[in-house]
Design a protein around this motif. Structure first.
Motif, short mmCIF file in Angstrom:
data_model
loop_
_atom_site.label_atom_id
_atom_site.label_comp_id
_atom_site.label_asym_id
_atom_site.label_seq_id
_atom_site.Cartn_x
_atom_site.Cartn_y
_atom_site.Cartn_z
N ARG A 18 0.82 -1.22 -0.08
CA ARG A 18 -0.13 0.09 0.10
C ARG A 18 0.99 1.21 -0.05
O ARG A 18 0.31 2.35 -0.22
CB ARG A 18 -0.91 0.13 1.13
CG ARG A 18 -0.23 0.36 2.51
CD ARG A 18 -1.00 0.09 3.72
NE ARG A 18 -0.31 0.58 4.96
CZ ARG A 18 0.70 0.19 5.37
NH1 ARG A 18 1.25 -0.93 4.96
NH2 ARG A 18 1.36 0.76 6.49
N GLU A 76 -6.13 6.61 0.72
CA GLU A 76 -4.84 6.61 0.20
C GLU A 76 -3.70 5.91 1.13
O GLU A 76 -3.76 6.08 2.49
CB GLU A 76 -4.51 8.20 0.14
CG GLU A 76 -3.10 8.56 -0.62
CD GLU A 76 -3.01 10.01 -0.64
OE1 GLU A 76 -2.04 10.24 -1.57
OE2 GLU A 76 -3.64 10.86 -0.12
N HIS A 77 -3.15 4.97 0.67
CA HIS A 77 -1.87 4.27 1.18
C HIS A 77 -2.70 3.26 2.32
O HIS A 77 -1.97 3.14 3.42
CB HIS A 77 -0.84 5.09 1.64
CG HIS A 77 -0.12 5.65 0.35
ND1 HIS A 77 0.62 5.11 -0.57
CD2 HIS A 77 -0.12 7.10 0.01
CE1 HIS A 77 1.02 5.86 -1.46
NE2 HIS A 77 0.57 7.24 -1.08
N ASN A 107 -6.34 2.53 -8.92
CA ASN A 107 -5.64 2.97 -7.76
C ASN A 107 -6.40 4.25 -7.15
O ASN A 107 -5.69 5.24 -6.48
CB ASN A 107 -4.18 3.57 -7.92
CG ASN A 107 -3.62 2.06 -8.20
OD1 ASN A 107 -3.54 1.08 -7.72
ND2 ASN A 107 -2.77 2.03 -9.46
N ASN A 108 -7.68 4.70 -7.70
CA ASN A 108 -8.35 5.90 -7.08
C ASN A 108 -10.05 5.52 -7.08
O ASN A 108 -10.14 4.58 -8.24
CB ASN A 108 -7.99 7.16 -7.30
CG ASN A 108 -8.27 7.50 -8.86
OD1 ASN A 108 -9.40 7.51 -9.17
ND2 ASN A 108 -7.16 7.48 -9.58
N LYS A 130 -11.80 9.69 -4.47
CA LYS A 130 -10.91 9.07 -3.03
C LYS A 130 -9.48 8.83 -3.82
O LYS A 130 -9.79 7.83 -4.40
CB LYS A 130 -11.55 8.28 -2.32
CG LYS A 130 -12.76 8.59 -1.65
CD LYS A 130 -13.29 7.67 -0.61
CE LYS A 130 -14.55 7.58 0.13
NZ LYS A 130 -14.91 6.87 1.00
N PRO A 131 -8.67 9.47 -3.39
CA PRO A 131 -7.35 9.08 -4.21
C PRO A 131 -6.90 7.76 -3.23
O PRO A 131 -7.11 7.43 -2.03
CB PRO A 131 -6.37 10.23 -3.78
CG PRO A 131 -7.04 11.22 -2.69
CD PRO A 131 -8.37 10.56 -2.68
N GLY A 132 -6.08 7.11 -4.02
CA GLY A 132 -5.47 5.82 -3.30
C GLY A 132 -4.17 6.10 -3.29
O GLY A 132 -3.62 7.09 -3.33
N THR A 134 -4.97 2.03 -2.79
CA THR A 134 -5.62 1.23 -1.81
C THR A 134 -5.37 -0.13 -2.18
O THR A 134 -5.53 -0.63 -3.39
CB THR A 134 -6.99 1.54 -1.95
OG1 THR A 134 -7.23 3.04 -1.71
CG2 THR A 134 -7.71 0.61 -0.64
#
Length: 189
Positions: A18, A76-77, A107-108, A130-132, A134
């Motif tokens: 992640r 995110e992460h 990835n988002n 929503k940013p990743g 994830t």
């Protein structure tokens, strides 16, 4: 843990991925632990989760299929743990399933919805972003559909006699005090 440690190690590597920088076109190793009831799927996830700081993951034990879209938790992460995959959108052509697939592949999370616009009496669109990146980790006794399967590393759990015997030996050793439980290491990620 008793028996073959391959699946806990793979799950750990997935969860720690992640924090990687993900370039366009790359996808993190999302994991589905698949197997019969009581084969140790949730035990692996919960054991590995203990090795991570609490802020590294977000858990959904049970939910409606769109709950992850509206959930205010940042992704995110993070490791996104669905305790049971039956809370994931399962109909391949459903909009929420598409949102989950784009979270994993792109990835988002980006999801556009329509709703009544009270100002003008018509309809309006709203976008949820929503940013990743994830990482998804989940368990299930069934296999997902073909589109979701392309985004998951499916680990087939074994509940053969050798694995069961190794698990029982590990439990017996704990009960008899032969092996003291190991405290999880302090990990900073």
């Amino acid at each position: 843990y008793g028996g073959d440690v391959k699946f806990p190690l793979i799950t750990y590597l997935s969860m720690t991925s992640r924090v990687l920088e993900v370039r366009d076109g790359e996808m993190l190793p999302h994991v589905l632990l698949h197997g019969s009831s009581s084969s140790g799927k949730s035990f692996i996830v919960n054991t590995v989760k203990k090795m991570l700081p609490v802020e590294a993951y977000h858990v959904i034990d049970a939910s409606s299929v769109k709950a992850f879209i509206y959930d205010p938790a940042p992704l995110e992460h993070k490791v996104f743990i669905f305790s049971e995959a039956d809370s994931l959108p399962s109909r391949e052509n459903d909009a929420s399933a598409s949102a989950m697939r784009n979270l994993l592949a792109d990835n988002n999370l980006h999801y556009t919805l329509t709703s009544a616009d009270r100002r003008n009496g018509g309809m309006a669109t709203r976008e949820i972003v929503k940013p990743g990146p994830t990482v998804l980790v989940t368990t299930w006794t069934k296999l997902p559909g073909p589109e979701m399967s392309t985004r998951l590393l499916i680990l087939e759990m074994h509940d053969d006699p050798a694995q069961i015997a190794a698990s029982l030996r590990a439990q017996a050793n704990l009960e008899l005090g032969a092996h003291a439980p190991v405290a999880p290491p302090e990990l900073v990620a």
